[in-house]
Design a protein around this motif. Structure first.
Motif, PDB file in Angstrom:
ATOM      1  N   GLN A 170       0.831  -1.202   0.000  1.00 17.23           N
ATOM      2  CA  GLN A 170       0.000   0.000   0.000  1.00 17.23           C
ATOM      3  C   GLN A 170       0.866   1.253   0.000  1.00 17.23           C
ATOM      4  O   GLN A 170       0.639   2.201  -0.758  1.00 17.23           O
ATOM      5  N   SER A 171       1.856   1.253   0.884  1.00 24.42           N
ATOM      6  CA  SER A 171       2.724   2.416   1.008  1.00 24.42           C
ATOM      7  C   SER A 171       3.560   2.627  -0.239  1.00 24.42           C
ATOM      8  O   SER A 171       3.712   3.759  -0.713  1.00 24.42           O
ATOM      9  N   TYR A 172       4.083   1.543  -0.814  1.00 21.05           N
ATOM     10  CA  TYR A 172       4.922   1.680  -2.004  1.00 21.05           C
ATOM     11  C   TYR A 172       4.096   2.204  -3.181  1.00 21.05           C
ATOM     12  O   TYR A 172       4.601   2.968  -4.007  1.00 21.05           O
ATOM     13  N   GLY A 173       2.827   1.830  -3.221  1.00 21.42           N
ATOM     14  CA  GLY A 173       1.946   2.347  -4.264  1.00 21.42           C
ATOM     15  C   GLY A 173       1.785   3.851  -4.147  1.00 21.42           C
ATOM     16  O   GLY A 173       1.730   4.570  -5.153  1.00 21.42           O
ATOM     17  N   LEU A 174       1.724   4.341  -2.901  1.00 21.38           N
ATOM     18  CA  LEU A 174       1.638   5.783  -2.662  1.00 21.38           C
ATOM     19  C   LEU A 174       2.910   6.465  -3.164  1.00 21.38           C
ATOM     20  O   LEU A 174       2.859   7.518  -3.809  1.00 21.38           O
ATOM     21  N   ALA A 175       4.055   5.865  -2.874  1.00 21.71           N
ATOM     22  CA  ALA A 175       5.334   6.436  -3.292  1.00 21.71           C
ATOM     23  C   ALA A 175       5.447   6.485  -4.813  1.00 21.71           C
ATOM     24  O   ALA A 175       5.980   7.445  -5.382  1.00 21.71           O
ATOM     25  N   ARG A 176       4.938   5.458  -5.489  1.00 16.98           N
ATOM     26  CA  ARG A 176       5.045   5.424  -6.956  1.00 16.98           C
ATOM     27  C   ARG A 176       4.203   6.520  -7.600  1.00 16.98           C
ATOM     28  O   ARG A 176       4.456   6.906  -8.736  1.00 16.98           O
ATOM     29  N   ARG A 177       3.205   7.017  -6.892  1.00 21.62           N
ATOM     30  CA  ARG A 177       2.394   8.128  -7.411  1.00 21.62           C
ATOM     31  C   ARG A 177       3.053   9.473  -7.122  1.00 21.62           C
ATOM     32  O   ARG A 177       2.447  10.526  -7.328  1.00 21.62           O
ATOM     33  N   GLY A 178       4.283   9.445  -6.580  1.00 17.37           N
ATOM     34  CA  GLY A 178       5.024  10.691  -6.360  1.00 17.37           C
ATOM     35  C   GLY A 178       4.825  11.313  -4.999  1.00 17.37           C
ATOM     36  O   GLY A 178       5.280  12.437  -4.750  1.00 17.37           O
ATOM     37  N   ILE A 179       4.141  10.612  -4.106  1.00 15.25           N
ATOM     38  CA  ILE A 179       3.919  11.149  -2.756  1.00 15.25           C
ATOM     39  C   ILE A 179       5.050  10.662  -1.854  1.00 15.25           C
ATOM     40  O   ILE A 179       5.222   9.454  -1.671  1.00 15.25           O
ATOM     41  N   PRO A 180       5.849  11.566  -1.292  1.00 13.93           N
ATOM     42  CA  PRO A 180       7.013  11.135  -0.497  1.00 13.93           C
ATOM     43  C   PRO A 180       6.605  10.513   0.833  1.00 13.93           C
ATOM     44  O   PRO A 180       5.692  10.997   1.510  1.00 13.93           O
ATOM     45  N   LEU A 181       7.296   9.443   1.198  1.00 16.64           N
ATOM     46  CA  LEU A 181       7.116   8.771   2.492  1.00 16.64           C
ATOM     47  C   LEU A 181       8.309   9.124   3.384  1.00 16.64           C
ATOM     48  O   LEU A 181       9.443   9.240   2.921  1.00 16.64           O
ATOM     49  N   PHE A 182       8.029   9.268   4.678  1.00 10.05           N
ATOM     50  CA  PHE A 182       9.061   9.667   5.634  1.00 10.05           C
ATOM     51  C   PHE A 182       9.128   8.646   6.771  1.00 10.05           C
ATOM     52  O   PHE A 182       8.110   8.093   7.183  1.00 10.05           O
ATOM     53  N   ALA A 183      10.336   8.421   7.265  1.00 11.38           N
ATOM     54  CA  ALA A 183      10.529   7.525   8.410  1.00 11.38           C
ATOM     55  C   ALA A 183      11.240   8.277   9.517  1.00 11.38           C
ATOM     56  O   ALA A 183      11.965   9.246   9.277  1.00 11.38           O
ATOM     57  N   GLY A 184      11.028   7.817  10.745  1.00  8.16           N
ATOM     58  CA  GLY A 184      11.737   8.349  11.907  1.00  8.16           C
ATOM     59  C   GLY A 184      12.240   7.189  12.744  1.00  8.16           C
ATOM     60  O   GLY A 184      11.504   6.216  12.956  1.00  8.16           O
ATOM     61  N   ILE A 185      13.500   7.258  13.181  1.00  9.09           N
ATOM     62  CA  ILE A 185      14.086   6.172  13.962  1.00  9.09           C
ATOM     63  C   ILE A 185      14.647   6.721  15.259  1.00  9.09           C
ATOM     64  O   ILE A 185      15.465   7.647  15.261  1.00  9.09           O
ATOM     65  N   ASP A 186      14.187   6.163  16.367  1.00 15.57           N
ATOM     66  CA  ASP A 186      14.772   6.453  17.680  1.00 15.57           C
ATOM     67  C   ASP A 186      15.403   5.157  18.176  1.00 15.57           C
ATOM     68  O   ASP A 186      14.720   4.139  18.282  1.00 15.57           O
ATOM     69  N   TYR A 187      16.699   5.200  18.455  1.00 23.59           N
ATOM     70  CA  TYR A 187      17.425   3.979  18.809  1.00 23.59           C
ATOM     71  C   TYR A 187      17.379   3.721  20.310  1.00 23.59           C
ATOM     72  O   TYR A 187      17.384   4.659  21.121  1.00 23.59           O
ATOM     73  N   GLY A 188      17.360   2.449  20.690  1.00 22.04           N
ATOM     74  CA  GLY A 188      17.365   2.067  22.099  1.00 22.04           C
ATOM     75  C   GLY A 188      18.318   0.926  22.355  1.00 22.04           C
ATOM     76  O   GLY A 188      18.620   0.124  21.453  1.00 22.04           O
ATOM     77  N   THR A 189      18.776   0.817  23.590  1.00 20.12           N
ATOM     78  CA  THR A 189      19.768  -0.199  23.968  1.00 20.12           C
ATOM     79  C   THR A 189      19.159  -1.566  24.239  1.00 20.12           C
ATOM     80  O   THR A 189      19.861  -2.574  24.242  1.00 20.12           O
ATOM     81  N   ALA A 190      17.854  -1.607  24.543  1.00 19.13           N
ATOM     82  CA  ALA A 190      17.161  -2.854  24.917  1.00 19.13           C
ATOM     83  C   ALA A 190      17.734  -3.441  26.203  1.00 19.13           C
ATOM     84  O   ALA A 190      17.661  -4.650  26.424  1.00 19.13           O
ATOM     85  N   GLU A 191      18.285  -2.593  27.065  1.00 15.70           N
ATOM     86  CA  GLU A 191      18.882  -3.052  28.315  1.00 15.70           C
ATOM     87  C   GLU A 191      18.236  -2.332  29.493  1.00 15.70           C
ATOM     88  O   GLU A 191      17.663  -1.257  29.353  1.00 15.70           O
ATOM     89  N   GLY A 192      18.371  -2.930  30.690  1.00 13.19           N
ATOM     90  CA  GLY A 192      17.876  -2.312  31.909  1.00 13.19           C
ATOM     91  C   GLY A 192      16.527  -2.855  32.329  1.00 13.19           C
ATOM     92  O   GLY A 192      15.903  -3.680  31.644  1.00 13.19           O
ATOM     93  N   THR A 193      16.039  -2.376  33.486  1.00 16.91           N
ATOM     94  CA  THR A 193      14.766  -2.867  34.032  1.00 16.91           C
ATOM     95  C   THR A 193      13.570  -2.337  33.254  1.00 16.91           C
ATOM     96  O   THR A 193      12.546  -3.009  33.150  1.00 16.91           O
ATOM     97  N   THR A 194      13.666  -1.122  32.720  1.00 15.69           N
ATOM     98  CA  THR A 194      12.633  -0.576  31.842  1.00 15.69           C
ATOM     99  C   THR A 194      13.320  -0.180  30.537  1.00 15.69           C
ATOM    100  O   THR A 194      13.573   0.999  30.283  1.00 15.69           O
ATOM    101  N   PRO A 195      13.646  -1.170  29.714  1.00 16.85           N
ATOM    102  CA  PRO A 195      14.493  -0.914  28.548  1.00 16.85           C
ATOM    103  C   PRO A 195      13.816  -0.052  27.489  1.00 16.85           C
ATOM    104  O   PRO A 195      12.599  -0.098  27.300  1.00 16.85           O
ATOM    105  N   SER A 196      14.641   0.727  26.811  1.00 20.10           N
ATOM    106  CA  SER A 196      14.183   1.443  25.622  1.00 20.10           C
ATOM    107  C   SER A 196      14.596   0.618  24.411  1.00 20.10           C
ATOM    108  O   SER A 196      15.662   0.000  24.400  1.00 20.10           O
ATOM    109  N   TYR A 197      13.745   0.618  23.398  1.00 21.17           N
ATOM    110  CA  TYR A 197      13.996  -0.167  22.196  1.00 21.17           C
ATOM    111  C   TYR A 197      14.033   0.750  20.982  1.00 21.17           C
ATOM    112  O   TYR A 197      13.457   1.846  20.981  1.00 21.17           O
ATOM    113  N   THR A 198      14.696   0.282  19.942  1.00 22.39           N
ATOM    114  CA  THR A 198      14.667   1.011  18.681  1.00 22.39           C
ATOM    115  C   THR A 198      13.248   0.976  18.123  1.00 22.39           C
ATOM    116  O   THR A 198      12.610  -0.077  18.084  1.00 22.39           O
ATOM    117  N   VAL A 199      12.764   2.146  17.707  1.00 22.03           N
ATOM    118  CA  VAL A 199      11.417   2.257  17.140  1.00 22.03           C
ATOM    119  C   VAL A 199      11.518   2.948  15.789  1.00 22.03           C
ATOM    120  O   VAL A 199      12.215   3.950  15.634  1.00 22.03           O
TER     121      VAL A 199
END
Length: 614
Positions: free
Chosen positions: A392-421
């Motif tokens: 679905q998303s790639y079809g949107l891109a082929r029509r010339g509509i730009p897609l954007f991503a955002g990445i927040d990195y996490g260590t996946a360690e600790g008692t309340t770990p943060s993860y890459t999203v």
């Protein structure tokens, strides 16, 4: 080159640090100073100092042994060797302080890991300096890292607490302390036995402490440090042995949600209880013991002496996990009843200030900024569908509509770990940023070494054109995306933008020095929060969004004493929030709404180039 006992340090590097450390704006120093190179130099110097000091270590260890002192009796070293304000260090009248120093064999882990939950002016900085000096005396080649939020606080501690205590203590000058022969600067100091001290700040980023190793980690004014930066700083102890590893964290509480109070609540919570001589009641030292004419027992209202008491653990099951100490002004010998009562009754003193700075207690005035209702409504304003499939998303891109991503990195360690999203979205015809896909990389996908391949495959499948990625911890992964997978930083169909949160006047700058975008953290987060509330950012249906909602609703506002403003912090991981923010910021830059469209050789008034990568 600067000659020091056991090594050298480049003059230009040292002089630049000494000049820049005077600033109180961490963002300025982070951009202008090469921390990686400086930390590499001081680490090499610390190793060289330890090697060169081996010939003197045997004699210095003998001096300690003859005094029958050891690392298990740190308070004896402090009292036997150190002076404060020209007078011998003494525990007389402040016997409660011994618990902050000495090891207890029954709780070897807990007593090495401490959090001091204190009021203002209760000798916490003096105690941190004394403890770190004593450990450096007792253990040759011992390494200590001191962290505080701001550079001016680094200077005060290094030059007005640590330095005078060393130089005025006659028993250690000439034996351990040799300023004319050893490195003796604001940011780094060393002893003749090879013990080495680094002093750093950590307001919005922990990058200036990367590459430093330490046995003893001290964090002062921890309440003003973002909770997500603390695990990064703690990596400095990854190679330290258990016997030599100490953590001494201290600060003044703010709200119950603040990092210092959360950590204190996960400790054994030592409280200094004062016993009433008349009725034998043990009194908790808070506002209730402040009588009209003296400190009084809450049961019989007879006078009590708060200095007469003992430490009692509210959570004894955590005695071998972390020792937490609350130290209010009520119990210190240099504050009397009149001082405390006058402060409480002063109309210029707020309730928050009295609770925090006098009683060492949190006072809630924090406020959650996004509620579950806000998130439900933002989902309802979306397209009503679940997360999109790649086709679905790639079809949107082929029509010339730009897609954007955002990445927040996490260590996946600790008692309340943060993860890459990773978040993927696009600007719909109504100028709303529609989030169509979100994933938290769990299990095998949490492996950082494998993440570049997976992230690249996912973004290519969805037709992503621009990706906004967290710099800091994620810098190595970003570099692999560029070098191995064909993402480019400019002038290409697939752009990778790196973002770093800082404190600055402008909402967003392109820094030609750092080759990344600088986002003012508060302004950037505020814009996204407003966009979610006003339905300018929308999500897929709530049933599928539900697992990610806590990352948004955990964020709260807290007063920032340093800047005289409010700031955002969080209790639980908030990785999904920042992942969306990076995608949203990338989209804004694509459409020319993040920074002005200037050419790379045009500079703004702050000297940073601001330009669009379109």
């Amino acid at each position: 080159m600067l000659n020091t006992f056991g090594g050298t340090l480049n003059y230009s590097t040292l002089e630049l640090f000494e000049q820049l450390v005077k600033t109180t704006d961490p963002a300025q120093l982070d951009e202008a100073f090469d921390w990686e190179e400086y930390n590499k130099e001081v680490e090499e110097l610390a190793i060289a100092a330890a090697e060169s000091a081996r010939s003197t270590q045997a004699r210095l260890v003998k001096d300690i042994n003859e005094e029958q002192l050891a690392i298990t009796h740190i308070s004896k070293i402090v009292q036997g060797f150190l002076t404060v304000d020209g007078l011998p260090f003494t525990f007389q009248g402040r016997e409660y302080m011994r618990g902050l120093y000495d090891l207890v064999k029954e709780y070897p882990a807990g007593c090495r890991n401490q959090i001091w939950h204190t009021g203002r002016q209760v000798e916490k900085s003096t105690s941190q300096a004394a403890k770190s000096i004593a450990l450096g005396i007792a253990v040759p080649a011992y390494k200590t890292l001191y962290i505080t939020p701001r550079f001016d606080q680094v200077t005060v501690f290094s030059q007005q607490r640590f330095k005078p205590m060393c130089e005025d203590s006659k028993k250690i000058v000439g034996r351990w302390v040799k300023p004319s022969e050893c490195l003796w600067q604001v940011g780094a100091k060393q002893f003749a036995n090879g013990s080495f001290y680094n002093f750093r700040s950590c307001y919005l980023t922990a990058d200036n402490s990367r590459g430093i190793s330490a046995n003893h980690l001290l964090i002062d004014e921890i309440q003003d440090i973002l909770s997500e930066n603390i695990p990064i700083v703690e990596q400095c102890q990854s190679h330290s042995s258990f016997e030599l590893r100490f953590r001494t964290y201290a600060g003044t509480p703010k709200t119950n949600s603040n990092v210092i109070t959360r950590r204190y609540q996960n400790s054994c919570q030592f409280e200094w209880l004062s016993k009433c001589a008349a009725c034998n009641h043990w009194n908790y030292l808070d506002e209730n013991v402040i009588g009209a004419n003296f400190f009084e027992c809450v049961r019989c209202h007879k006078e009590i002496d708060p200095k007469n008491g003992q430490w009692v653990a509210a959570r004894p099951e955590l005695l071998d996990k972390c020792w937490g100490f609350r130290i209010p002004q009520i119990m210190v010998p240099f504050k009397n009843h009149k001082d405390i009562k006058d402060l409480r009754d002063d109309p210029q003193t707020s309730r928050r200030q009295f609770y925090n700075e006098c009683l060492g207690l949190p006072y809630d005035e924090g406020e959650l900024v996004l509620t579950e209702k806000d998130m439900v409504e933002a989902c309802a304003e979306g397209d009503g569908n679940g997360m999109w499939e790649a086709a679905q998303s790639y079809g949107l891109a082929r029509r010339g509509i730009p897609l954007f991503a955002g990445i927040d990195y996490g260590t996946a360690e600790g008692t309340t770990p943060s993860y890459t999203v990773i978040t993927i979205g696009y600007m719909n015809p109504y100028e709303k940023f529609q989030v169509i896909y979100m994933e938290k990389l769990l299990g095998e996908k949490a492996n950082l070494a494998k993440q570049p391949h997976y992230l690249n495959s996912l973004m290519r499948a969805y037709g992503v054109r621009w990706v906004g990625a967290d710099w800091g911890f994620g810098a190595p992964i970003n570099q692999r995306l560029v070098e191995e997978f064909g993402w480019a930083r400019a002038n290409a169909n697939h752009i990778l933008m790196e973002f770093q949160y800082v404190k600055q006047k402008n909402k967003a700058n392109w820094s030609s020095k750092a080759t990344r975008y600088m986002l003012d953290r508060n302004q950037s987060m505020n814009d996204m929060i407003d966009a979610i509330r006003n339905k300018k950012i929308t999500f897929f249906k709530y049933d599928e969004m539900r697992p990610f909602v806590l990352d948004f609703t955990t964020i709260f506002i807290e007063f920032d004493d340093y800047n005289g403003s409010m700031r955002y912090d969080h209790q639980m991981p908030d990785d999904c929030f920042h992942s969306v923010n990076y995608a949203f910021s990338a989209a804004k830059q694509y459409y020319g709404k993040l920074t002005p469209k200037l050419l790379p050789d045009v500079s703004n008034e702050d000297g940073d180039d601001e330009y669009s990568m379109m």
